[in-house]
Each structure stands twice: as structure tokens, then as C-alpha cells.
Design a protein around this motif. Sequence first.
Motif, PDB file in Angstrom:
ATOM      1  N   GLY A 110       1.705  12.722  43.256  1.00 43.47           N
ATOM      2  CA  GLY A 110       0.349  12.270  42.971  1.00 43.47           C
ATOM      3  C   GLY A 110       0.290  11.371  41.746  1.00 43.47           C
ATOM      4  O   GLY A 110       1.039  10.405  41.625  1.00 43.47           O
ATOM      5  N   ARG A 111      -0.603  11.746  40.818  1.00 41.23           N
ATOM      6  CA  ARG A 111      -0.824  10.917  39.637  1.00 41.23           C
ATOM      7  C   ARG A 111      -0.172  11.484  38.381  1.00 41.23           C
ATOM      8  O   ARG A 111      -0.552  11.136  37.270  1.00 41.23           O
ATOM      9  N   HIS A 113       2.945  10.986  37.373  1.00 40.10           N
ATOM     10  CA  HIS A 113       3.751   9.923  36.760  1.00 40.10           C
ATOM     11  C   HIS A 113       4.889  10.469  35.893  1.00 40.10           C
ATOM     12  O   HIS A 113       5.197   9.893  34.836  1.00 40.10           O
ATOM     13  N   ASP A 135       4.310  -0.815  41.785  1.00 41.81           N
ATOM     14  CA  ASP A 135       2.923  -0.400  41.960  1.00 41.81           C
ATOM     15  C   ASP A 135       2.589   0.714  40.973  1.00 41.81           C
ATOM     16  O   ASP A 135       3.464   1.307  40.347  1.00 41.81           O
ATOM     17  N   TRP A 136       1.296   1.000  40.871  1.00 47.89           N
ATOM     18  CA  TRP A 136       0.825   1.978  39.889  1.00 47.89           C
ATOM     19  C   TRP A 136       1.292   3.386  40.215  1.00 47.89           C
ATOM     20  O   TRP A 136       1.509   4.200  39.328  1.00 47.89           O
ATOM     21  N   ALA A 137       1.467   3.689  41.502  1.00 50.59           N
ATOM     22  CA  ALA A 137       1.909   5.027  41.893  1.00 50.59           C
ATOM     23  C   ALA A 137       3.301   5.348  41.369  1.00 50.59           C
ATOM     24  O   ALA A 137       3.654   6.520  41.222  1.00 50.59           O
ATOM     25  N   HIS A 138       4.081   4.301  41.089  1.00 48.62           N
ATOM     26  CA  HIS A 138       5.460   4.512  40.633  1.00 48.62           C
ATOM     27  C   HIS A 138       5.615   4.092  39.171  1.00 48.62           C
ATOM     28  O   HIS A 138       6.595   3.441  38.807  1.00 48.62           O
ATOM     29  N   CYS A 139       4.652   4.475  38.333  1.00 47.64           N
ATOM     30  CA  CYS A 139       4.778   4.182  36.902  1.00 47.64           C
ATOM     31  C   CYS A 139       6.073   4.763  36.331  1.00 47.64           C
ATOM     32  O   CYS A 139       6.713   4.163  35.466  1.00 47.64           O
ATOM     33  N   GLN A 143       8.198   9.230  43.073  1.00 51.70           N
ATOM     34  CA  GLN A 143       7.187  10.053  43.727  1.00 51.70           C
ATOM     35  C   GLN A 143       7.914  11.103  44.547  1.00 51.70           C
ATOM     36  O   GLN A 143       8.828  10.786  45.323  1.00 51.70           O
ATOM     37  N   GLY A 161       0.150   5.704  32.258  1.00 49.28           N
ATOM     38  CA  GLY A 161      -0.645   5.057  33.287  1.00 49.28           C
ATOM     39  C   GLY A 161      -0.215   3.630  33.539  1.00 49.28           C
ATOM     40  O   GLY A 161      -0.845   2.915  34.310  1.00 49.28           O
ATOM     41  N   ASP A 242       4.398  -3.397  37.434  1.00 47.99           N
ATOM     42  CA  ASP A 242       3.302  -3.534  38.373  1.00 47.99           C
ATOM     43  C   ASP A 242       3.272  -4.998  38.802  1.00 47.99           C
ATOM     44  O   ASP A 242       3.040  -5.890  37.977  1.00 47.99           O
TER      45      ASP A 242
END
Length: 336
Positions: A110-111, A113, A135-139, A143, A161, A242
Motif C-alpha cells: 500500500g502506502r 513506502h 511511480d509514486w507507489a514505488h517510492c 511493493q 512520499g 517519479d
Amino acid sequence: GLDADGWLISEHPRHLYRFRGEKPGFRGLVLAGWNWHRTEKAPIRIRTDAARAELADHMGNRTPVRIKDGVAEFPLSPTPRALILHAATRADLAEADWTSWVDVFTGTAGRGHTPPAAAVPFGMVQAGPDTGAGDWAHCSGYQYGDTSVLGYSLNHLSGTGCPDYGDVRILPFTGALGSNSVARAIDKGSEAASPGFYRVTQPDDGLTVEIAAAKRAAIYRISGDGKEGVKVLVDLSAGLGDDRWHPVSTEAIAARTEGDDTLLADCLRSGWVSRRRIGCAIRFSRPWARLERLPSGASSNAAPRFVAVFPSDERPLLVKAVFSTVDADGAAANLA
């Protein structure tokens, strides 16, 4: 005293408290059941053989608890909140394996990170898997639900973030790399991690990758059946960014080899932070048969990618990777 279920009972003028520890040698005692309508503070006392104790509220704020003559005394606030008493005996403090309490995969979906990267306290490396990027999901580069890996880079951000780092990505493989993606399937059932260690199997390659962290270096152990030679991609241009807001760009400064087992490189990387200087040194446990330099991409000055090719061998291949924020010579000094 203890009740029939092994709970510690402590009496209070108005109510009863029940506590229970999770493991021998560590008492994580949850306080519950106080009168929510009381307005005065009333201390509670527990006899203990603890060397130290502390309270933690629901926000994680901790306060030392006074211990005198074997009795721990602490106040209760009338404000409803969860309080935990942590206590350990003197012998337990010396003998307990505190790392057994750590679940490295906490926050990796999820978030959250957070990456399950191998790291040591105050160390320079956080080496682990990059299952996605751009992408932001993979800061953090990871995952938990992903089933493939792009490689295993030397450093990762945790809990942020914004994405960055993912410097010096290393990917062992057999056969050929894909023309559109280098991603390799991973066996989620084989994935394991603990403080300072990460392991996963790449079933299509017949390889198991294990990573351990030291203060300034990461050690990769690549094991297979030895029937097919192992190849190792060292990608100095890849990173975690990103693609919309903070795309990764890497400029090569210099790259060279020392003998037939060591690769050194300097580059400038930009992403969330602009123009970070990175020097890296990578040493293999045995000589490569050949070292191939792959195309750098659209920019003629992009940092290079290399593939080190090793013939079949039953012995695991060890890779020691170090990076420096100064230059490759500084990184090489930490190879010893």
C-alpha cells in the motif's frame, strides 16, 4: 500475582489491571481497565526484577519509569490512552535476541513506502529489491504484492512520499535479458528478510539471491545449480524516481576496471535531489570471463550498464558492493 491464564494481576483502589508479556525475557505489558471518569492521578506500583522500564503511549512517545527497591511506580493520566510498560531483567537485557521482534516487511504494501532492504543501524547501505520504479507507489522501490524484480540496488528511502536513491542496481540472471524489460520473476514463497538480511529466489533463472549489509558495504551471494553460467547486470543509470515529477537522470564521469574482478565508476545523479555525486566499487569473488558494456540509452553521457559473465561453477558467486558520496576511490577504500 498470576491468575489461572498466566496474567499478572495488579490491584488498584478502584479497578483491576491485567498484564501479560509476549516472550520470556521481555515484558510488553498493556495497561487496560482504568476508570475513565476519574479526574485525579493515582499511581500504580508493580514489583519487578527489571533493570529498566518505560511507558509508551499510542503515539509511541516513551517515558522512563522509576524503579526503586524492586518496585516500579508510574502515574496514570486521566486522559484515555493506551499505555504499555516495557521491562526486561538484567539477564534478559544481555541475552535477549531483540532482532527477533522485527518484521522487516511491515509497511511494504500500500502506502507504507518501506523496503525490506538489508541495513544496519547508521549504515550507508540499504541493499534490497527494486520491484518497480518510476511511480509514486514505488517510492521505496518495493511493493509487497509485486512478483518480479528489476534488480537489487544499494540504497533506498524508507517511509517517504517522494522517490529517490536506488543507486547501483545489481541483477543476476541466466539466459538473455528481455528487450523491453529486464524484470525477472521472483518466488514470493521463498522471500525472507530479517534485520541486515534479505533473500529471494528467481525461479526462471534457477538462482537464489541473498543480501547482507555491513556498515559501508553490501554482500550479495548468488547461488544456483552450477549447470549454467551466471551473468550479473550492473546498472549505473537506473534509479528510483517519479517519471512525471522527479525523473532520474545519471551522467557518467568515469568508469574503469581493476583486474578482471573489480569495477569502479563515478557519476552524477539527479532525481528528487539534483546532482548527487556517487562513486561505487564492485568486486566479484572470482574473475569474470568477459565484461560487456551495454548501450547507455538516449543520452551519450548517460551512466553505463555492464554485464559480467561468469562460466558455470558450483560455488556461489559473491559480490561486494560499496558506494561513496565522494568518488570511486573512496568506495574502493571500503572494499577491504
